[in-house]
Scaffold this motif. Structure first.
Motif, PDB file in Angstrom:
ATOM      1  N   MET A  76      18.790 -22.866  -6.045  1.00  0.00           N
ATOM      2  CA  MET A  76      19.226 -21.892  -7.044  1.00  0.00           C
ATOM      3  C   MET A  76      19.804 -20.667  -6.348  1.00  0.00           C
ATOM      4  SD  MET A  76      15.949 -22.105  -9.649  1.00  0.00           S
ATOM      5  CE  MET A  76      16.558 -20.738 -10.637  1.00  0.00           C
ATOM      6  N   ASP A  80      20.503 -17.041 -10.759  1.00  0.00           N
ATOM      7  CA  ASP A  80      19.675 -17.984 -11.531  1.00  0.00           C
ATOM      8  C   ASP A  80      18.199 -17.702 -11.312  1.00  0.00           C
ATOM      9  OD1 ASP A  80      21.875 -19.225 -12.568  1.00  0.00           O
ATOM     10  OD2 ASP A  80      21.959 -20.785 -11.005  1.00  0.00           O
ATOM     11  N   SER A  84      15.811 -16.652 -14.330  1.00  0.00           N
ATOM     12  CA  SER A  84      14.659 -17.502 -14.659  1.00  0.00           C
ATOM     13  C   SER A  84      13.380 -16.681 -14.660  1.00  0.00           C
ATOM     14  CB  SER A  84      14.554 -18.653 -13.658  1.00  0.00           C
ATOM     15  OG  SER A  84      15.682 -19.493 -13.732  1.00  0.00           O
TER      16      SER A  84
END
Length: 562
Positions: A76, A80, A84
């Motif tokens: 990632m 991201d 998240s």
């Protein structure tokens, strides 16, 4: 007499002592039972709340963003990863805000060495806390874990790839909220509550507890702390009742204590007043009984007995009037009422029978052979053209008018009424062979011989022809069916007429119940006749047919007929 009086006084004294002790025990038991019920209800509510929190906790194990951070963090990008973490923290905040018993919700993700919290956002993982919060193998129930004098609910996800993908969700229990909730049980001064975690020996006192009363003081007299147990303890010379309820799911014990003197306060003054009111009340009751028995009870029994005779149908009851008081006035009114009711019943009953017969004759007399003129013109045309159906048509017409003009009886078997209606439909089929379709069911055998008034089906069918054939250019369809159940027989006539508006349907239905309208014909005529004979729950009902026209349902109860 003296001995009898002394025995009566002794019985009153014994009764007073018994009532005092009974009241004392009743008040004590009610308070203790109420306390037990309250703490039991609270423990059950706490169990439900913990179970709900655990469900949210287990459900979070499958969170999409948590799985990404634990498993896919290596592939990632930074955006991201941050996004998240933000989404995951939003979910933790939602869980945190869902219960006042939650102080904090955190996720410890071993793969990224981070802890995401609902209160402190993102921080490095505390490995010591991570290891201590793991629930031991085989532990059942709520699985509460103690760490640094705090209680937690935890759940661990090991991951398919082993330790590297492990993550743990912890819920820190808000002990302050528990103390405030326990404080609600302090309804009496010097009373209080303790919540004891038996697994970790954690004691949570209720807010507002008496500081002079400690848990050790309550249990020093070998008090058994068991579920549903009501014990007795003594602290500083003060007697105290202790109620304990245990939760097997939480492995917790809720302990509530109430001083004995608070329980007996409501009945202290009752002891003295009990004797005063007992003596005075007994004297008043005796005098009042004698007085009311002669003044009210005996005359009332006589009046009630007379009313019961009237209820059984005896209108020849007469009560002698011997006194000029209220009951003498009631007796006179009763005698006059019985005489008037008897006369009115006889008068109204006879008048109702005569009115029904007169109205029934008047309604029946309004029905006339509507086909006479059109049929004569049709016969003339058929005779000139030499139509081979002339003989059959005149035979049907003769049967029709013979039935209409026959006055031998006002009632006839249902199958004859149905055959007359079928004759009418056959006549119409011969008049309009290309413009008309008839669906006519057979009369049910179970009711074919019941007695019904004459001319109750054919006028309904005639109304259907009027709107399905004479006022439409399309092919008319008329359906006649029968429905029979335990309560009623329903004869249903439907058509496909296209000229029926909702306003017309409503206005015609209102005319059914307009008793001020003297002029009656057609459907209104039949509706009133049926209601006169079979009762107000019978008659006609109108609605729009599934074919688009009018649906008329004739309901009658065979058991209420002639």
């Amino acid at each position: 007499m003296v001995a009898t009086f002394l025995m009566a006084i002794l019985l009153i004294i014994l009764l007073g002592i018994y009532m005092y002790n009974w009241s004392l025990n009743t008040v004590k038991n009610e308070i203790i039972n109420s306390s037990t019920a309250q703490v039991s209800f609270y423990l059950e509510s706490l169990e439900d709340e913990v179970e709900r929190i655990k469900i949210l906790q287990y459900d979070s194990l499958n969170d999409e963003y948590l799985a990404k951070l634990a498993i896919r963090h290596s592939i990632m990008n930074e955006y991201d990863t941050v996004e998240s973490m933000r989404k995951l923290q939003q979910r933790l905040v939602t869980i945190h805000n869902s219960s006042s018993y939650i102080a904090n919700v955190s996720v410890h993700i071993l793969s990224i060495q981070k802890t995401i919290s609902s209160t402190t956002s993102v921080s490095p993982i505390d490995m010591d806390k991570f290891e201590h919060l793991r629930v031991p193998e085989g532990e059942k129930g709520a699985q509460l874990v103690k760490y640094k004098d705090k209680l937690y609910l935890t759940t661990l996800h090991a991951g398919k790839a082993g330790i590297s993908q492990m993550y743990l969700i912890e819920v820190e229990i808000n002990t302050t909220a528990l103390q405030e909730a326990l404080g609600q049980f302090r309804t009496y001064a010097d009373s209080g509550t303790f919540l004891i975690d038996l697994t970790h020996n954690v004691v949570i006192p209720g807010k507002g507890n008496n500081d002079a009363v400690l848990l050790e003081d309550l249990t020093e007299n070998d008090l058994k702390l068991e579920s549903g147990n009501i014990g007795y303890s003594k602290i500083n010379g003060q007697n105290i009742y202790v109620v304990s309820v245990k939760s097997n799911y939480l492995n917790m014990l809720l302990l509530r204590y109430i001083p004995q003197n608070l329980i007996f306060v409501p009945v202290q003054s009752f002891y003295i007043w009990l004797w005063i009111f007992t003596g005075v009340g007994l004297m008043i009751i005796v005098l009042y009984f004698v007085y009311t028995y002669n003044l009210i009870h005996k005359p009332m029994r006589k009046l009630v007995g007379s009313f019961r005779q009237v209820e059984s149908g005896n209108f020849n009851v007469h009560i002698p009037v011997n006194k000029k008081n209220e009951f003498g006035y009631l007796y006179k009114g009763f005698n006059s009422m019985v005489q008037n009711v008897s006369a009115l019943i006889d008068q109204v009953y006879k008048q109702k029978i005569l009115n029904q017969k007169a109205e029934l004759k008047q309604l029946q007399s309004q029905i006339s052979p509507h086909l006479l003129y059109n049929s004569l013109f049709l016969i003339n045309t058929m005779a000139r053209l030499g139509d081979e159906n002339l003989i059959a048509f005149t035979k049907l017409l003769g049967d029709y008018f013979q039935f209409v003009t026959r006055n031998a009886s006002d009632y006839l078997p249902l199958y004859q009424e149905v055959e007359h209606a079928r004759t009418y439909t056959d006549i119409q089929l011969m008049r309009f062979p290309s413009r008309l379709t008839i669906h006519f069911e057979d009369c049910p055998d179970a009711v074919r011989d019941i007695q019904v008034p004459r001319l109750i089906i054919q006028p309904i069918i005639e109304n259907a022809f009027k709107y399905a054939v004479e006022k439409t250019k399309d092919k008319g369809i008329v359906s006649i069916s029968f429905r029979l159940d335990d309560r009623a027989l329903r004869i249903i006539v439907e058509d496909n007429g296209a000229h029926l508006s909702d306003e017309t349907l409503v206005s015609v239905h209102k005319l059914f119940y307009d008793n001020t309208n003297i002029e009656t014909s057609g459907l209104i005529n039949i509706h009133r006749r049926i209601r006169l004979i079979y009762g107000d729950e019978n008659g006609l009902s109108l609605e729009r047919s599934s074919m688009g026209g009018l649906k008329v349902t004739l309901r009658l109860n065979p058991k209420a007929g002639v």
